[in-house]
Design a protein around this motif. Structure first.
Motif, short mmCIF file in Angstrom:
data_model
loop_
_atom_site.label_atom_id
_atom_site.label_comp_id
_atom_site.label_asym_id
_atom_site.label_seq_id
_atom_site.Cartn_x
_atom_site.Cartn_y
_atom_site.Cartn_z
N GLU A 72 21.48 4.90 9.66
CA GLU A 72 22.84 5.11 10.88
C GLU A 72 23.93 4.46 9.86
O GLU A 72 25.25 4.82 10.12
N ASP A 73 23.74 3.50 9.07
CA ASP A 73 24.73 2.84 8.39
C ASP A 73 25.63 3.92 7.55
O ASP A 73 26.96 4.01 7.34
N ALA A 76 27.47 6.32 9.71
CA ALA A 76 28.82 5.75 10.21
C ALA A 76 29.77 5.51 9.08
O ALA A 76 31.08 5.56 9.57
N ARG A 79 31.27 9.22 8.91
CA ARG A 79 32.30 9.26 10.25
C ARG A 79 33.52 8.63 9.79
O ARG A 79 34.69 8.96 10.16
#
Length: 121
Positions: A72-73, A76, A79
């Motif tokens: 997820e890091d 993120a 993004r």
């Protein structure tokens, strides 16, 4: 559409392209047999990559995501880099939005077509 929303939509199509091609999605030529979403993601990623004036952070984010697409890091970070690029260049943001709607092949489509034609020769 604001840059955050656009970056989220871009991530949804760029993620599968990076999943399919890894970091080569930044420079890979169009592939006729590729899934439509993967090919759109590759085209959009390259549109951003070739127009971004601050490439190293984007390359790092793509590398991190390619190494750990479930992280997820890393997602993120990718993004966030896309958001920064889209916020800094409204013309690019407009072009990417058109690409997402299927209204434009992108400005790099001509370069893709030239490369494909040259490779067939």
């Amino acid at each position: 559409m604001d840059a955050s929303q656009l970056a989220d939509r871009v991530f949804q199509v760029v993620g599968p392209a990076i999943g399919a091609y890894g970091t080569a999605a930044l420079t890979r030529d169009e592939e006729a047999g590729a899934a439509k979403k993967v090919e759109l993601g590759r085209a959009i990623l390259q549109e951003i990559y070739w127009r971004d004036k601050n490439v190293p952070p984007l390359e790092t984010a793509v590398n991190d995501f390619a190494a750990g697409p479930k992280d997820e890091d890393a997602a993120a970070g990718l993004r966030l880099q896309m958001k920064k690029v889209l916020e800094s260049d409204q013309t690019l943001a407009d072009e990417v939005e058109k690409m997402l709607r299927g209204q434009s092949p992108g400005n790099n489509a001509e370069a893709d077509a030239e490369t494909a034609a040259r490779d067939k020769s």
